[in-house]
Motif scaffolding. Structure first.
Motif, PDB file in Angstrom:
ATOM      1  N   ALA A  94       0.352  -1.500  -0.630  1.00 25.46           N
ATOM      2  CA  ALA A  94      -0.465  -0.118  -0.282  1.00 25.46           C
ATOM      3  C   ALA A  94       1.004   1.297  -0.018  1.00 25.46           C
ATOM      4  CB  ALA A  94      -1.160   0.342   1.236  1.00 25.46           C
ATOM      5  N   MET A  95       1.949   1.273   0.698  1.00 25.74           N
ATOM      6  CA  MET A  95       2.785   2.453   0.675  1.00 25.74           C
ATOM      7  C   MET A  95       3.877   2.526  -0.784  1.00 25.74           C
ATOM      8  SD  MET A  95       5.773   3.268   3.426  1.00 25.74           S
ATOM      9  CE  MET A  95       6.686   1.907   3.089  1.00 25.74           C
ATOM     10  N   GLU A  96       4.078   1.460  -1.442  1.00 21.52           N
ATOM     11  CA  GLU A  96       4.335   1.226  -2.571  1.00 21.52           C
ATOM     12  C   GLU A  96       3.711   1.986  -3.569  1.00 21.52           C
ATOM     13  OE1 GLU A  96       6.878  -1.399  -5.556  1.00 21.52           O
ATOM     14  OE2 GLU A  96       5.758  -2.306  -4.523  1.00 21.52           O
ATOM     15  N   TRP A  97       2.406   2.104  -3.509  1.00 20.92           N
ATOM     16  CA  TRP A  97       1.274   2.594  -4.573  1.00 20.92           C
ATOM     17  C   TRP A  97       1.209   3.656  -4.263  1.00 20.92           C
ATOM     18  CZ3 TRP A  97      -1.088   1.396  -8.850  1.00 20.92           C
ATOM     19  CH2 TRP A  97      -2.115   2.053  -9.258  1.00 20.92           C
TER      20      TRP A  97
ATOM     21  N   GLN B 174       4.503  10.397  -6.964  1.00 25.69           N
ATOM     22  CA  GLN B 174       5.337  10.490  -8.198  1.00 25.69           C
ATOM     23  C   GLN B 174       4.205  10.864  -9.473  1.00 25.69           C
ATOM     24  OE1 GLN B 174       8.040   7.155  -9.280  1.00 25.69           O
ATOM     25  NE2 GLN B 174       9.275   8.892 -10.211  1.00 25.69           N
ATOM     26  N   LEU B 175       3.955   9.884  -9.890  1.00 26.84           N
ATOM     27  CA  LEU B 175       3.218   9.457 -11.745  1.00 26.84           C
ATOM     28  C   LEU B 175       2.164  11.410 -11.328  1.00 26.84           C
ATOM     29  CD1 LEU B 175       2.979   8.688 -14.516  1.00 26.84           C
ATOM     30  CD2 LEU B 175       1.002   6.957 -12.998  1.00 26.84           C
ATOM     31  N   LYS B 176       1.698  11.790 -10.412  1.00 25.19           N
ATOM     32  CA  LYS B 176       0.608  12.445 -10.705  1.00 25.19           C
ATOM     33  C   LYS B 176       1.725  13.879 -10.709  1.00 25.19           C
ATOM     34  CE  LYS B 176      -2.026  12.900  -7.084  1.00 25.19           C
ATOM     35  NZ  LYS B 176      -2.667  12.549  -5.925  1.00 25.19           N
ATOM     36  N   LYS B 177       2.726  14.338 -10.321  1.00 24.84           N
ATOM     37  CA  LYS B 177       3.911  15.030 -10.558  1.00 24.84           C
ATOM     38  C   LYS B 177       4.195  14.915 -11.813  1.00 24.84           C
ATOM     39  CE  LYS B 177       7.823  16.910  -9.222  1.00 24.84           C
ATOM     40  NZ  LYS B 177       8.931  16.934  -8.242  1.00 24.84           N
ATOM     41  N   GLU B 178       4.803  13.821 -12.655  1.00 23.70           N
ATOM     42  CA  GLU B 178       5.027  13.882 -13.888  1.00 23.70           C
ATOM     43  C   GLU B 178       3.811  14.368 -15.020  1.00 23.70           C
ATOM     44  OE1 GLU B 178       7.719  12.824 -14.619  1.00 23.70           O
ATOM     45  OE2 GLU B 178       8.832  12.576 -13.034  1.00 23.70           O
ATOM     46  N   VAL B 179       2.538  13.903 -14.581  1.00 13.41           N
ATOM     47  CA  VAL B 179       1.179  13.778 -15.334  1.00 13.41           C
ATOM     48  C   VAL B 179       0.893  15.417 -15.590  1.00 13.41           C
ATOM     49  CG1 VAL B 179      -1.439  13.562 -15.500  1.00 13.41           C
ATOM     50  CG2 VAL B 179      -0.058  12.179 -15.330  1.00 13.41           C
TER      51      VAL B 179
ATOM     52  N   PHE C   2       7.513   0.470  -9.789  1.00 15.13           N
ATOM     53  CA  PHE C   2       5.981  -0.694  -9.069  1.00 15.13           C
ATOM     54  C   PHE C   2       6.263  -1.500  -9.342  1.00 15.13           C
ATOM     55  CE2 PHE C   2       1.686  -1.751  -8.343  1.00 15.13           C
ATOM     56  CZ  PHE C   2       1.605  -1.397  -6.780  1.00 15.13           C
ATOM     57  N   GLN C   3       6.241  -2.640  -7.895  1.00  9.49           N
ATOM     58  CA  GLN C   3       6.962  -4.222  -8.381  1.00  9.49           C
ATOM     59  C   GLN C   3       5.107  -5.074  -8.233  1.00  9.49           C
ATOM     60  OE1 GLN C   3       9.805  -4.681  -5.706  1.00  9.49           O
ATOM     61  NE2 GLN C   3      11.203  -3.419  -6.349  1.00  9.49           N
TER      62      GLN C   3
ATOM     63  N   HIS D 189      -5.929  -1.850  -8.088  1.00 13.16           N
ATOM     64  CA  HIS D 189      -5.478  -0.382  -7.733  1.00 13.16           C
ATOM     65  C   HIS D 189      -5.890   0.568  -9.206  1.00 13.16           C
ATOM     66  CE1 HIS D 189      -3.308  -2.197  -4.259  1.00 13.16           C
ATOM     67  NE2 HIS D 189      -2.782  -2.831  -4.889  1.00 13.16           N
ATOM     68  N   THR D 190      -7.023   1.632  -8.236  1.00 15.58           N
ATOM     69  CA  THR D 190      -6.947   2.430  -9.710  1.00 15.58           C
ATOM     70  C   THR D 190      -6.870   3.347  -9.022  1.00 15.58           C
ATOM     71  OG1 THR D 190      -8.776   1.365 -10.654  1.00 15.58           O
ATOM     72  CG2 THR D 190      -9.039   3.389 -10.942  1.00 15.58           C
ATOM     73  N   ALA D 191      -5.808   4.208 -10.343  1.00 15.51           N
ATOM     74  CA  ALA D 191      -5.858   6.483  -9.378  1.00 15.51           C
ATOM     75  C   ALA D 191      -6.122   7.116 -11.118  1.00 15.51           C
ATOM     76  CB  ALA D 191      -4.532   6.503  -8.993  1.00 15.51           C
ATOM     77  N   SER D 192      -6.180   8.272 -10.966  1.00 10.37           N
ATOM     78  CA  SER D 192      -7.366   8.926 -12.148  1.00 10.37           C
ATOM     79  C   SER D 192      -5.588  10.272 -11.529  1.00 10.37           C
ATOM     80  CB  SER D 192      -8.120  10.006 -12.156  1.00 10.37           C
ATOM     81  OG  SER D 192      -9.221   9.199 -11.927  1.00 10.37           O
TER      82      SER D 192
END
Length: 159
Positions: free
Chosen positions: A58-61, A67-72, A116-117, A143-146
């Protein structure tokens, strides 16, 4: 006075003085190996901590999502195809894709940064102002994220 001495050798079994034979040694060694061969199997169950693994996952997610939010948000363009996400920023191409059971990040088709592993399946869906990520991991959890970019929102903003 009469003292009676009993023969101590009557109560003691005479030992075999032939020694420890090679067959007996091989038999004892094979039993020892059979017992020792079960130790690694028992270690798996003794040191298995599923709660720690779930917390770590959960912490890795959450770290990956941040990180991906910042990149987007910092990207100039978002391209989604073949379950790959390509973000263009400052002339660089940042790519997120599945490699084996990992999600990796590459910049300009170079490098191999694991973000992510233990991933079974990954899917990127293009949204109007961003992208939706769906990940199925090896523990059969989804896991889902927008992620929303502010580029299109700035054009619509009229003070």
């Amino acid at each position: 006075m009469k003292i009676f001495f009993s023969n101590p050798m009557k109560r003691v079994k005479l030992f075999n003085h032939k020694g420890f034979t090679m067959v007996e040694m091989l038999y004892a060694f094979s039993i020892f190996l059979i017992i020792v061969s079960f130790f690694p199997l028992s270690f798996k169950y003794l040191f298995q901590n599923e709660q720690f693994e779930a917390r770590n996952k959960a912490m890795e997610w959450h770290v990956f999502v941040q990180q991906l939010k910042k990149e987007v948000r910092l990207s100039d363009e978002i391209i989604v195809f073949n379950d790959r996400l390509i973000l263009r920023r400052d002339g660089q191409s940042i790519q997120f894709d599945k490699h084996g059971t990992n999600i990796r990040r590459r910049v300009d088709e170079k490098g191999h940064e694991i973000v992510f592993q233990q991933v079974e399946r990954i899917r990127f869906d293009k949204l109007k102002n961003g992208v939706r990520l769906t990940v199925n991991d090896l523990f059969h959890q989804q896991h889902t994220a927008s992620f929303i970019t502010f580029l299109d929102l700035e054009e619509d903003y009229d003070p």
